[in-house]
Write a protein that holds these residues in place. Structure first.
Motif, PDB file in Angstrom:
ATOM      1  N   SER A  61       0.759  -1.022  -0.203  1.00 12.03           N
ATOM      2  CA  SER A  61      -0.079  -0.099  -0.035  1.00 12.03           C
ATOM      3  C   SER A  61       0.937   1.338  -0.142  1.00 12.03           C
ATOM      4  CB  SER A  61      -0.802  -0.063   1.347  1.00 12.03           C
ATOM      5  OG  SER A  61      -0.056   0.126   2.513  1.00 12.03           O
ATOM      6  N   GLU A  62       0.335   2.409  -0.376  1.00 13.43           N
ATOM      7  CA  GLU A  62       0.969   3.658  -0.236  1.00 13.43           C
ATOM      8  C   GLU A  62       1.197   4.326   1.151  1.00 13.43           C
ATOM      9  OE1 GLU A  62      -0.951   6.338  -2.939  1.00 13.43           O
ATOM     10  OE2 GLU A  62      -0.564   4.841  -4.807  1.00 13.43           O
ATOM     11  N   LYS A  63       0.211   3.671   2.001  1.00 11.45           N
ATOM     12  CA  LYS A  63       0.223   4.644   3.354  1.00 11.45           C
ATOM     13  C   LYS A  63       1.147   3.869   4.378  1.00 11.45           C
ATOM     14  CE  LYS A  63      -3.082   6.224   6.814  1.00 11.45           C
ATOM     15  NZ  LYS A  63      -4.556   6.436   7.223  1.00 11.45           N
ATOM     16  N   TYR A  64       1.143   2.697   4.295  1.00 11.59           N
ATOM     17  CA  TYR A  64       1.778   1.813   5.253  1.00 11.59           C
ATOM     18  C   TYR A  64       3.171   1.007   4.679  1.00 11.59           C
ATOM     19  CZ  TYR A  64      -2.337   2.674   7.741  1.00 11.59           C
ATOM     20  OH  TYR A  64      -3.676   3.346   8.540  1.00 11.59           O
ATOM     21  N   SER A  65       3.943   0.560   5.469  1.00 11.39           N
ATOM     22  CA  SER A  65       5.037  -0.319   5.198  1.00 11.39           C
ATOM     23  C   SER A  65       4.791  -1.936   5.243  1.00 11.39           C
ATOM     24  CB  SER A  65       6.295  -0.042   5.915  1.00 11.39           C
ATOM     25  OG  SER A  65       6.914   1.335   5.747  1.00 11.39           O
ATOM     26  N   GLU A  66       4.889  -2.444   4.116  1.00  5.01           N
ATOM     27  CA  GLU A  66       4.840  -3.674   4.098  1.00  5.01           C
ATOM     28  C   GLU A  66       6.168  -4.462   3.736  1.00  5.01           C
ATOM     29  OE1 GLU A  66       1.158  -1.957   3.526  1.00  5.01           O
ATOM     30  OE2 GLU A  66       2.728  -1.876   2.207  1.00  5.01           O
ATOM     31  N   VAL A  67       6.681  -5.359   4.327  1.00  5.89           N
ATOM     32  CA  VAL A  67       7.911  -6.025   4.344  1.00  5.89           C
ATOM     33  C   VAL A  67       8.093  -7.359   4.749  1.00  5.89           C
ATOM     34  CG1 VAL A  67       9.021  -3.646   5.045  1.00  5.89           C
ATOM     35  CG2 VAL A  67       8.513  -5.221   6.710  1.00  5.89           C
ATOM     36  N   GLU A  68       9.402  -7.999   4.317  1.00  9.12           N
ATOM     37  CA  GLU A  68       9.636  -9.135   4.596  1.00  9.12           C
ATOM     38  C   GLU A  68       8.656 -10.283   4.236  1.00  9.12           C
ATOM     39  OE1 GLU A  68       9.831  -8.862   9.082  1.00  9.12           O
ATOM     40  OE2 GLU A  68      11.254  -7.269   8.838  1.00  9.12           O
ATOM     41  N   GLY A  69       8.265 -10.166   2.792  1.00 10.46           N
ATOM     42  CA  GLY A  69       7.216 -11.125   2.171  1.00 10.46           C
ATOM     43  C   GLY A  69       7.883 -12.268   2.026  1.00 10.46           C
ATOM     44  N   MET A  70       7.430 -13.578   1.929  1.00 11.37           N
ATOM     45  CA  MET A  70       7.669 -14.753   1.500  1.00 11.37           C
ATOM     46  C   MET A  70       6.578 -15.887   1.346  1.00 11.37           C
ATOM     47  SD  MET A  70       9.937 -16.319   4.393  1.00 11.37           S
ATOM     48  CE  MET A  70      11.331 -15.363   4.224  1.00 11.37           C
ATOM     49  N   PHE A  71       6.882 -16.608   0.544  1.00  7.91           N
ATOM     50  CA  PHE A  71       5.879 -17.964   0.206  1.00  7.91           C
ATOM     51  C   PHE A  71       6.460 -19.074   1.128  1.00  7.91           C
ATOM     52  CE2 PHE A  71       4.379 -15.684  -3.217  1.00  7.91           C
ATOM     53  CZ  PHE A  71       2.968 -16.114  -3.365  1.00  7.91           C
ATOM     54  N   THR A  72       5.523 -19.656   1.794  1.00 10.12           N
ATOM     55  CA  THR A  72       6.014 -20.942   2.546  1.00 10.12           C
ATOM     56  C   THR A  72       6.341 -21.776   1.533  1.00 10.12           C
ATOM     57  OG1 THR A  72       3.538 -21.802   2.247  1.00 10.12           O
ATOM     58  CG2 THR A  72       4.415 -20.781   4.268  1.00 10.12           C
ATOM     59  N   PRO A  73       7.305 -22.867   1.792  1.00 11.27           N
ATOM     60  CA  PRO A  73       7.848 -23.981   1.146  1.00 11.27           C
ATOM     61  C   PRO A  73       6.846 -24.788   0.035  1.00 11.27           C
ATOM     62  CG  PRO A  73       8.933 -24.131   3.231  1.00 11.27           C
ATOM     63  CD  PRO A  73       7.796 -23.114   3.201  1.00 11.27           C
ATOM     64  N   ASP A  74       5.568 -24.803   0.497  1.00  4.29           N
ATOM     65  CA  ASP A  74       4.683 -25.799  -0.277  1.00  4.29           C
ATOM     66  C   ASP A  74       3.793 -24.634  -1.166  1.00  4.29           C
ATOM     67  OD1 ASP A  74       2.809 -24.158   1.532  1.00  4.29           O
ATOM     68  OD2 ASP A  74       2.013 -26.014   2.333  1.00  4.29           O
ATOM     69  N   MET A  75       4.242 -23.234  -1.200  1.00  2.01           N
ATOM     70  CA  MET A  75       3.582 -22.314  -1.949  1.00  2.01           C
ATOM     71  C   MET A  75       2.075 -22.014  -1.710  1.00  2.01           C
ATOM     72  SD  MET A  75       6.408 -21.167  -3.495  1.00  2.01           S
ATOM     73  CE  MET A  75       5.495 -20.086  -4.984  1.00  2.01           C
ATOM     74  N   LYS A  76       1.543 -22.439  -0.637  1.00  2.00           N
ATOM     75  CA  LYS A  76       0.178 -22.283  -0.345  1.00  2.00           C
ATOM     76  C   LYS A  76      -0.102 -21.229   0.633  1.00  2.00           C
ATOM     77  CE  LYS A  76      -0.836 -27.350  -0.963  1.00  2.00           C
ATOM     78  NZ  LYS A  76      -1.536 -28.468  -0.433  1.00  2.00           N
ATOM     79  N   SER A  77       0.880 -20.534   1.091  1.00  2.00           N
ATOM     80  CA  SER A  77       0.664 -19.280   1.977  1.00  2.00           C
ATOM     81  C   SER A  77       1.816 -18.173   1.696  1.00  2.00           C
ATOM     82  CB  SER A  77       0.541 -19.686   3.420  1.00  2.00           C
ATOM     83  OG  SER A  77      -0.344 -20.646   3.720  1.00  2.00           O
ATOM     84  N   ASP A 132       8.412  -1.386   0.540  1.00  2.00           N
ATOM     85  CA  ASP A 132       7.399  -2.097   0.083  1.00  2.00           C
ATOM     86  C   ASP A 132       7.991  -3.471  -0.540  1.00  2.00           C
ATOM     87  OD1 ASP A 132       4.954  -0.596  -0.270  1.00  2.00           O
ATOM     88  OD2 ASP A 132       6.020   0.696  -1.704  1.00  2.00           O
ATOM     89  N   ILE A 133       7.214  -4.513  -0.766  1.00  2.00           N
ATOM     90  CA  ILE A 133       7.722  -5.923  -1.442  1.00  2.00           C
ATOM     91  C   ILE A 133       7.862  -5.691  -2.882  1.00  2.00           C
ATOM     92  CG2 ILE A 133       7.211  -8.385  -1.188  1.00  2.00           C
ATOM     93  CD1 ILE A 133       5.748  -7.808   1.535  1.00  2.00           C
ATOM     94  N   TYR A 134       8.850  -6.343  -3.046  1.00  2.00           N
ATOM     95  CA  TYR A 134       9.061  -6.396  -4.698  1.00  2.00           C
ATOM     96  C   TYR A 134       9.443  -7.883  -4.855  1.00  2.00           C
ATOM     97  CZ  TYR A 134       9.382  -1.177  -5.337  1.00  2.00           C
ATOM     98  OH  TYR A 134       9.021   0.100  -5.687  1.00  2.00           O
ATOM     99  N   TRP A 135       9.175  -8.256  -6.281  1.00  2.00           N
ATOM    100  CA  TRP A 135       9.628  -9.449  -6.729  1.00  2.00           C
ATOM    101  C   TRP A 135      10.228  -9.435  -8.312  1.00  2.00           C
ATOM    102  CZ3 TRP A 135       5.186 -13.590  -8.475  1.00  2.00           C
ATOM    103  CH2 TRP A 135       4.176 -12.663  -9.153  1.00  2.00           C
ATOM    104  N   VAL A 136      11.116 -10.271  -8.671  1.00  2.00           N
ATOM    105  CA  VAL A 136      11.628 -10.180  -9.998  1.00  2.00           C
ATOM    106  C   VAL A 136      12.028 -11.819 -10.355  1.00  2.00           C
ATOM    107  CG1 VAL A 136      13.899 -10.181  -8.768  1.00  2.00           C
ATOM    108  CG2 VAL A 136      13.273  -9.134 -11.038  1.00  2.00           C
ATOM    109  N   ASP A 137      12.030 -12.030 -11.473  1.00  2.00           N
ATOM    110  CA  ASP A 137      12.465 -13.139 -12.101  1.00  2.00           C
ATOM    111  C   ASP A 137      13.891 -13.503 -11.502  1.00  2.00           C
ATOM    112  OD1 ASP A 137      13.121 -15.587 -13.528  1.00  2.00           O
ATOM    113  OD2 ASP A 137      11.958 -14.617 -15.443  1.00  2.00           O
TER     114      ASP A 137
END
Length: 290
Positions: free
Chosen positions: A54-70, A275-280
């Motif tokens: 979001s633009e208003k708050y900080s979102e950090v430390e994002g990651m998927f679980t090993p089974d990719m379900k969360s 913010d959380i980013y992702w890349v190939d």
């Protein structure tokens, strides 16, 4: 009727979380892998804008679980640590449902089987009813101010340490006969420069990614990678380059268990928002020494 009510609850829970106004007909349907997001290419992009970030708050430390379900991430509603909470999007019947795990739970990482959630020098275990209460790691880790602990499939810990005014190196501890050995310092290829933090170890220990501050960096804090050599030593630190690193701060990297995407945080140089980013993740293979 039950299906309609469930859909309405899901819609309002996501709207309340995102902070972005959507009409009922235009709200994105969160179905499919990666929260239904279009995968990025070689240029890093914000992950799930308006849904996770979001633009208003900080979102950090994002990651998927090993089974990719969360998908787990930390959201901070203010500058105080007490406002930070660990949130989760979980795939249930091909729909991603959002919930909050708890407040003041940060720096998440998972065991390679997904059964342990590490939180600095603490952890929670997966049970039949969900996560256990928060527990402390055994000594000596219990008394170390770990910021992030990453564990390989061999059970080896890789971790940083926060100590005000000190430049503490990234260390590791192997699992030997069911117990972790005394922490050892990684070599100078990794611990050169200052503020080397937030290590991520590949499950097979073939590479290590971390963030730090070096004279040859693009900004205040950059992401670096080191590959394991044939003699088991760690190779030279390689900057991930200007497609990822900027004049802002890049940190807290992780790679999805399918090996396809690299996630990381980007914080503005003023420190006001992140913010959380992702890349190939193909960038890892392009940097791997031939």
């Amino acid at each position: 009727m039950k299906y309609i009510c469930s859909s309405i609850v899901l819609l309002f829970s996501i709207l309340a979380f995102s902070g972005k106004s959507y009409g009922q007909d235009e709200f994105p349907v969160l179905k499919g892998p990666y929260l239904g997001q279009k995968p990025p290419g070689s240029i890093a992009e914000i992950f799930a804008p308006g849904i996770v970030t979001s633009e208003k708050y900080s979102e950090v430390e994002g990651m998927f679980t090993p089974d990719m379900k969360s998908f787990y991430f930390v959201k901070c509603d203010g500058k105080a640590y007490e406002t930070c909470h660990l949130d989760r999007f979980q795939n249930e019947n091909n729909r991603w449902i959002k919930s909050t795990i708890g407040y003041e739970l940060t720096e998440p990482s998972f065991s390679t089987d997904g059964k342990i959630l590490y939180l600095k020098n603490k952890y929670m275990e997966q049970t039949n009813s969900g996560w256990s209460e928060v527990k402390s790691l055994d000594m000596p880790f219990k008394d170390i101010q770990i910021m992030r602990l990453s564990v390989s499939s061999k059970g080896t810990y890789f971790f940083d340490t926060y100590k005000r005014g000190a430049n503490v190196p990234i260390r590791y501890s192997r699992l030997i006969d069911g117990k972790h050995e005394a922490p050892r310092v990684l070599n100078n290829e990794i611990n050169t420069g200052t503020a080397n933090r937030h290590p991520f170890i590949a499950p097979d220990e073939s590479y290590l990614i971390w963030d730090g501050i070096r004279e040859n960096g693009y900004g205040k804090r950059d992401l670096y990678i080191s590959f394991r050599q044939k003699d088991s030593s760690w190779g030279a630190a390689i900057n991930l380059g200007d497609k990822i690193n900027t004049e802002d701060e890049e940190m807290f990297a992780s790679v999805t268990s399918d090996g396809k995407y690299l996630f990381f945080d980007r914080r503005t140089s003023t420190g006001e928002n992140a913010d959380i980013y992702w890349v190939d993740a193909q960038i890892i293979e392009t940097l791997r020494p031939k």
